[in-house]
Scaffold this motif. Sequence first.
Motif, PDB file in Angstrom:
ATOM      1  N   UNK A  74       0.837  -1.201   0.000  1.00  0.00           N
ATOM      2  CA  UNK A  74       0.000   0.000   0.000  1.00  0.00           C
ATOM      3  C   UNK A  74       0.875   1.256   0.000  1.00  0.00           C
ATOM      4  N   UNK A  75       0.549   2.198  -0.900  1.00  0.00           N
ATOM      5  CA  UNK A  75       1.203   3.499  -0.936  1.00  0.00           C
ATOM      6  C   UNK A  75       0.330   4.471  -0.155  1.00  0.00           C
ATOM      7  N   UNK A  76       0.860   5.053   0.895  1.00  0.00           N
ATOM      8  CA  UNK A  76       0.073   5.959   1.746  1.00  0.00           C
ATOM      9  C   UNK A  76      -0.202   7.266   1.006  1.00  0.00           C
ATOM     10  N   UNK A  77      -1.200   8.030   1.485  1.00  0.00           N
ATOM     11  CA  UNK A  77      -1.509   9.303   0.805  1.00  0.00           C
ATOM     12  C   UNK A  77      -0.307  10.233   0.686  1.00  0.00           C
ATOM     13  N   UNK A  78       0.572  10.258   1.688  1.00  0.00           N
ATOM     14  CA  UNK A  78       1.698  11.185   1.630  1.00  0.00           C
ATOM     15  C   UNK A  78       2.985  10.537   1.126  1.00  0.00           C
ATOM     16  N   UNK A  79       2.891   9.323   0.622  1.00  0.00           N
ATOM     17  CA  UNK A  79       4.046   8.645   0.027  1.00  0.00           C
ATOM     18  C   UNK A  79       4.533   9.457  -1.171  1.00  0.00           C
ATOM     19  N   UNK A  80       5.841   9.621  -1.296  1.00  0.00           N
ATOM     20  CA  UNK A  80       6.388  10.400  -2.410  1.00  0.00           C
ATOM     21  C   UNK A  80       6.098   9.747  -3.754  1.00  0.00           C
ATOM     22  N   UNK A  81       5.712   8.464  -3.745  1.00  0.00           N
ATOM     23  CA  UNK A  81       5.372   7.786  -4.998  1.00  0.00           C
ATOM     24  C   UNK A  81       3.916   8.021  -5.394  1.00  0.00           C
ATOM     25  N   UNK A  82       3.159   8.721  -4.549  1.00  0.00           N
ATOM     26  CA  UNK A  82       1.748   8.985  -4.814  1.00  0.00           C
ATOM     27  C   UNK A  82       1.567  10.380  -5.397  1.00  0.00           C
ATOM     28  N   UNK A  83       0.475  10.549  -6.141  1.00  0.00           N
ATOM     29  CA  UNK A  83       0.032  11.860  -6.602  1.00  0.00           C
ATOM     30  C   UNK A  83      -1.331  12.096  -5.967  1.00  0.00           C
ATOM     31  N   UNK A  84      -1.416  12.939  -4.927  1.00  0.00           N
ATOM     32  CA  UNK A  84      -2.674  13.091  -4.183  1.00  0.00           C
ATOM     33  C   UNK A  84      -3.863  13.484  -5.043  1.00  0.00           C
ATOM     34  N   UNK A  85      -3.636  14.202  -6.140  1.00  0.00           N
ATOM     35  CA  UNK A  85      -4.772  14.573  -6.990  1.00  0.00           C
ATOM     36  C   UNK A  85      -5.384  13.352  -7.672  1.00  0.00           C
ATOM     37  N   UNK A  86      -4.616  12.281  -7.803  1.00  0.00           N
ATOM     38  CA  UNK A  86      -5.148  11.047  -8.381  1.00  0.00           C
ATOM     39  C   UNK A  86      -5.667  10.130  -7.281  1.00  0.00           C
ATOM     40  N   UNK A  87      -4.886   9.969  -6.223  1.00  0.00           N
ATOM     41  CA  UNK A  87      -5.267   9.086  -5.120  1.00  0.00           C
ATOM     42  C   UNK A  87      -5.158   9.854  -3.805  1.00  0.00           C
TER      43      UNK A  87
END
Length: 835
Positions: free
Chosen positions: A331-344
């Motif tokens: 699981x990639x957390x919301x603040x994970x640098x691999x995440x894009x918050x506007x998408x997830x």
Amino acid sequence: MKQGFAPQKTLVALSIASLFAGAAQAQETGDTASASATPGNAATVVVTGTRVANRTALDTASPVDIISAETLKTTGSTELNQALSVALPSLNFPRPSLTDGTDTIRPATLRGMAPDQSLVLVNSKRRHASSLVNLNGSIGRGSAAVDLNTIPSAMVKTIEVLRDGAAAQYGSDAISGVVNVRLRTDRSGGEGTVVYGLHKTEYDLLNDVAPAGATWTAPNSRKRTDGQTTTVSAWKGLPWGESGYVTLAAEYKNQEHTERAGYDMRQLYPKIGTAYDPRELTINRFDAWYGEPEVKQSTLFVNAGNNLSGDVKIYGWASYQNRDARSAGYFRTPQDVRNIPSIYPNGFLPIIAPTVDDYSAAGGVTWTLGAWDMDASIVYGKNKMDYEIQNTLNRSIGASSKTVFDAGGFGYDQTVLNLTGVRKVDMPSLASPLNVAVGIEARREGYQLNAGEPDSYRYGGEVLANGTPAAPGAQVFPGFRPANETDAHRNAVGAFVDLEANVTDQLLLSAAVRGEHYSDFGSNLSGKLSARFDFSKTFALRGALQNGFRAPSLQQQNFTSTSTNFINGVPFEITTFKPTDPVAVALGAQPLKAEKSKNVSIGAVMRFDPLTVTVDAYRIDVTDRIVLSENLTSAAVRNYIVSRGFTGVGGGRFFINGVDTKTEGVDIVANYPLNLGSSGRFDFTLAGNFNRTKVEKVPTTAQLAALNPAPVLFDRLNVLTMEKGQPKNKITASVNWKLAQWGLTARATRYGEVLSPGTTQAFDFELGAKTLVDLEGRVALTPKINLALGVDNLFDQYSETLPPSLNTTSNTPFANYTPFGTGGRYIYARANYSF
């Protein structure tokens, strides 16, 4: 395990055999009845490990287990690998999770060896391997094995398992043994089966503490009802002319995923000022899919044969399976640098969704040529695996990134031509005719690797807030690149001679020799000597001495993948190199050669009407085992690669020969049928495998040894996986009861201790012995309708829960080395209709 384990166990086994021998002499004049139990039926004729007609399971020079279709049914799973692991203590089928494609195609092991060191046959013909190379940290890392689950259980008549090396008889891969699936040959009748089951379970949690000031708390356990599985299958026998048969089988399986995740105690959202985001209290913190994958699978199988004229017979079979699976990554957390918050905005769980297509077709003819019984055949098989990565993104592309990617895939195909002849030669000096078998085999193999779409692997140019380039490629599984594409083939030809005869009424001897030549690595010569001495009708000793080999697979020689890692802002390509790649060669890699083995076994067969007992001790020495190296990405490796003229290469890994192992163990099987008349018939089985592997040598290269610091090619984690990653012992006790229309199966399986190894001793985790109990009850409502209710893992056993220090993300509360998986209790119902 203590040194000297195997000699002690061998001495104990032979001492037991000697005690029984005395009793055997006293009973010599009595008639011997065959035992009927699991594994096998002592009176059943076997075709595996011998080419002598009408030899039964307890009359062979090597141990052969026979697993009937009825035995396979008495478990809630319709997977052949799982059913075999329940029936045979010497066969293990761990069920790892979060291991990419290995979640979909899971390998089995025999006698503690590697999955690709056992040969799989269908109707005594070589079965094609899967295209998948197991790359992650689980049992079978680096192997490409046959997927037995491509064969529907409805098509199986029996499965014969030869627990002995047989490379001289069958060729490459048969180091630890042979699994021969014999298909139905019915020309009438049929059966339809529906099985529905689900996991109803509760497991303990060992939770990390919440961050300072956090108010969320974790439960101590979790209840789950999941993994709902429906399997619908049927087989039908049809006549073909006056004597021929066409047997059809079809199966459809729909399995939901299971979740055995821990409770995620991490801070998932960025703080709002100094306060935690209110969503921390509402988000589902069981945010991983650790467990069984989702599977939708359809299989068709046909087996046919007929007499043409006189002594000419034709036979053949064909199969097709489509498997769509979905398993998860971390699981990639919301603040994970691999995440894009506007998408997830709430983070994301990336899904690996392979599609597997498996085909096979075979045709052959048998005839008589003078005194020879001839058999000619051609068998083709292909396995393809294509990856779609879902619910993910390419962070380096930014907010315009797609969320579903075609990541490419690979395929493996195999064509085998066989011509064999068997005859008996009268030898007046011998107690029986000499059975002579000769044959030749030609095999062509192919391996293809195809690239994914560009967005699945490319770097899109995005830079993170700290100035570091964003990670390229589809999160969890970057696609294969055009530079990785492969289309490789090889040819192999071999010839064998197999002799077997009773020298005296008591002494059976057999000898086999086989020579093979491979177009990619050269030649091999294997031989086997077997003997059996029947002291009486009730006691015999048997043994074998042989050498064997396993050819490097095309998958090991040609698999390659590349991902880009940024180190201090500089992009480096991290690659799984082919052993012949110039970078791998610069690091000391060489073209792969065959693994070599020496097998020694000795055993006893005891028959006291109606009890039968077999005890077989073995030792398997393997040299130059092929393994996947560690990830070689240190600064010393990068600097060395640059000094050799390669730029932009950040290191990688490759397959290499060089691990030597010694495996010792004992198999014990006891069967006791008991007919109590009005109280019904009981079949008791007690079976066990005691096994130990020792790694005696690991690979090195002069190039890497000269670096400072020198990287390790095969580190302690992988060494300990070989030595202690499978149960020290596995013991099964079962009873089948039948009275009129009623039936019952009760089974207890004890899995010995296992080590889940870490990179250092501080991260090693011991998994204690566990006993699982299975129970199934059956009733025949009419002569054609049968119902069964059962529970696998009745008492809901799990291995020990990993502590937070070994489960920092809470995604994996159990070790992947757990030998019986992480499903917990499984309740099922089965309905059969015969027609």
